[in-house]
Design a protein around this motif. Structure first.
Motif, PDB file in Angstrom:
ATOM      1  N   PRO A  16      -2.196   2.227  -8.681  1.00 47.61           N
ATOM      2  CA  PRO A  16      -3.211   2.795  -9.181  1.00 47.61           C
ATOM      3  C   PRO A  16      -2.826   4.262  -9.722  1.00 47.61           C
ATOM      4  N   LEU A  17      -3.633   4.869 -10.621  1.00 48.38           N
ATOM      5  CA  LEU A  17      -3.462   6.023 -11.432  1.00 48.38           C
ATOM      6  C   LEU A  17      -3.384   7.164 -10.376  1.00 48.38           C
ATOM      7  N   GLU A  18      -4.183   7.291  -9.465  1.00 45.52           N
ATOM      8  CA  GLU A  18      -3.961   8.465  -8.530  1.00 45.52           C
ATOM      9  C   GLU A  18      -2.572   8.743  -7.792  1.00 45.52           C
ATOM     10  N   TYR A  19      -1.682   7.580  -8.004  1.00 44.58           N
ATOM     11  CA  TYR A  19      -0.533   7.777  -7.414  1.00 44.58           C
ATOM     12  C   TYR A  19       0.648   7.830  -8.277  1.00 44.58           C
ATOM     13  N   HIS A  20       0.375   8.024  -9.682  1.00 44.60           N
ATOM     14  CA  HIS A  20       1.260   8.205 -10.518  1.00 44.60           C
ATOM     15  C   HIS A  20       2.105   9.450 -10.382  1.00 44.60           C
ATOM     16  N   VAL A  35      18.220  10.819  -3.053  1.00 49.73           N
ATOM     17  CA  VAL A  35      17.028  10.199  -2.436  1.00 49.73           C
ATOM     18  C   VAL A  35      15.744  10.472  -2.394  1.00 49.73           C
ATOM     19  N   CYS A  36      14.716   9.900  -2.181  1.00 50.57           N
ATOM     20  CA  CYS A  36      13.522  10.434  -2.034  1.00 50.57           C
ATOM     21  C   CYS A  36      13.025  10.049  -0.763  1.00 50.57           C
ATOM     22  N   THR A  37      12.089  11.246  -0.201  1.00 48.78           N
ATOM     23  CA  THR A  37      11.479  11.177   1.283  1.00 48.78           C
ATOM     24  C   THR A  37      10.595   9.995   1.091  1.00 48.78           C
ATOM     25  N   PRO A  38      10.661   9.030   2.191  1.00 50.13           N
ATOM     26  CA  PRO A  38       9.583   8.120   2.220  1.00 50.13           C
ATOM     27  C   PRO A  38       8.192   8.536   2.155  1.00 50.13           C
ATOM     28  N   PHE A  39       7.539   7.864   1.456  1.00 52.00           N
ATOM     29  CA  PHE A  39       5.945   8.290   1.164  1.00 52.00           C
ATOM     30  C   PHE A  39       5.108   7.041   1.227  1.00 52.00           C
ATOM     31  N   GLU A  40       3.977   7.128   1.327  1.00 54.65           N
ATOM     32  CA  GLU A  40       2.768   6.067   1.390  1.00 54.65           C
ATOM     33  C   GLU A  40       2.016   6.171  -0.135  1.00 54.65           C
ATOM     34  N   LYS A  41       1.747   5.038  -0.443  1.00 52.01           N
ATOM     35  CA  LYS A  41       1.103   4.764  -1.640  1.00 52.01           C
ATOM     36  C   LYS A  41       0.421   3.380  -1.453  1.00 52.01           C
ATOM     37  N   GLU A  42      -0.242   3.081  -2.577  1.00 57.02           N
ATOM     38  CA  GLU A  42      -0.956   1.624  -2.672  1.00 57.02           C
ATOM     39  C   GLU A  42      -0.492   1.117  -3.977  1.00 57.02           C
ATOM     40  N   ASP A  47      -5.499  -9.973  -7.859  1.00 55.08           N
ATOM     41  CA  ASP A  47      -6.887  -9.915  -7.495  1.00 55.08           C
ATOM     42  C   ASP A  47      -7.482  -8.558  -7.459  1.00 55.08           C
ATOM     43  N   GLU A  48      -6.830  -7.453  -7.777  1.00 59.10           N
ATOM     44  CA  GLU A  48      -7.175  -6.090  -7.772  1.00 59.10           C
ATOM     45  C   GLU A  48      -7.586  -5.539  -6.415  1.00 59.10           C
ATOM     46  N   SER A  49      -7.084  -6.373  -5.427  1.00 62.72           N
ATOM     47  CA  SER A  49      -7.217  -5.750  -4.299  1.00 62.72           C
ATOM     48  C   SER A  49      -5.909  -4.809  -4.039  1.00 62.72           C
ATOM     49  N   ARG A  50      -5.959  -4.194  -2.896  1.00 66.84           N
ATOM     50  CA  ARG A  50      -4.824  -3.060  -2.833  1.00 66.84           C
ATOM     51  C   ARG A  50      -3.955  -3.306  -1.512  1.00 66.84           C
ATOM     52  N   VAL A  51      -2.837  -2.950  -1.708  1.00 63.78           N
ATOM     53  CA  VAL A  51      -2.000  -3.116  -0.360  1.00 63.78           C
ATOM     54  C   VAL A  51      -1.305  -1.613  -0.009  1.00 63.78           C
ATOM     55  N   SER A  52      -1.325  -1.385   1.124  1.00 64.05           N
ATOM     56  CA  SER A  52      -0.705  -0.126   1.189  1.00 64.05           C
ATOM     57  C   SER A  52       0.810  -0.287   1.763  1.00 64.05           C
ATOM     58  N   VAL A  53       1.585   0.653   1.170  1.00 68.39           N
ATOM     59  CA  VAL A  53       2.975   0.475   1.419  1.00 68.39           C
ATOM     60  C   VAL A  53       3.526   1.740   1.946  1.00 68.39           C
TER      61      VAL A  53
END
Length: 214
Positions: A16-20, A35-42, A47-53
């Protein structure tokens, strides 16, 4: 997954654009430190639903363009966190509107909850009491009385029922409140101790008048 492996779909296309901007920040960190610090995004599903990762990555040693990454599906955890927040919010709403006084303090004894009945009885607004280090001095301005009350409170290990305290209201009047600490029976995350109180001033006055007449 096959489309991603084949390169037919790019990662940013399912983000999603808000996570770019967050992705770009992580990429810059990866290039700078390896390395990159682990972070949460979607991510977006087909089907356009979202998954949090939860995602993290590290450059392969001696390489500037190859990295290894992990992507952990945390959707269920996020849903549980949301459900817990909603449950706690509903509980707070109920407690805020209880027809009895409700006062909660943190582990350091600072007021963190001061409900509407507390406001009505004392005249002090929640904004004046929550987080105010002088709150107890306002309610119990007599230092000796306050000290004896705190000493007795500690001796009872915060365990009391219908314990009557005289508080000084914002307009200077003194009222008697019967407090009961029910933290042990109903622990609430983030609340060190909490108690409910009832204004018994008029009841005590009427009882005293009755005894005087008799």
């Amino acid at each position: 997954r096959k489309e991603l492996v084949a390169g037919e779909v790019l990662w940013h296309e399912i983000t999603p654009l808000e996570y770019h901007a967050l992705d770009q920040k992580a990429l810059e960190e990866l290039r700078t430190s390896g390395v990159c610090t682990p972070f949460e995004k979607e991510y977006l599903r087909p089907d356009e639903s979202r998954v949090s990762v939860l995602i993290g990555a590290a450059l392969v040693e001696e390489s500037q363009d190859t990295c290894v990454a992990f992507v952990l599906d945390i959707t269920e955890r996020k849903q549980m966190e949301q459900a817990l927040r909603q449950s706690e919010e509903r509980l707070r709403t109920v407690l805020e509107n209880m027809p009895v006084m409700l006062d909660a303090v943190d582990e350091q004894g600072n007021i963190i909850v001061w409900n509407r009945e507390c406001e009505r009885v004392t005249g002090y607004l929640s904004t004046e009491m929550v987080g105010n280090p002088q709150a107890w001095e306002l309610l119990y301005p007599d230092e000796s009385y306050r000290a004896s009350m705190l000493t007795l409170w500690e001796s009872r290990n915060n365990n009391y029922r219908n314990w009557e305290w005289e508080i000084t209201c914002k307009d200077g009047t003194v009222k008697t409140i019967a407090w009961s600490n029910i933290s042990g029976q109903f622990p609430i995350p983030g609340w060190g101790q909490w108690a409910i109180g009832v204004d018994v001033t008029e009841r005590k006055r009427a009882k005293a008048e009755l005894q005087k007449d008799n």
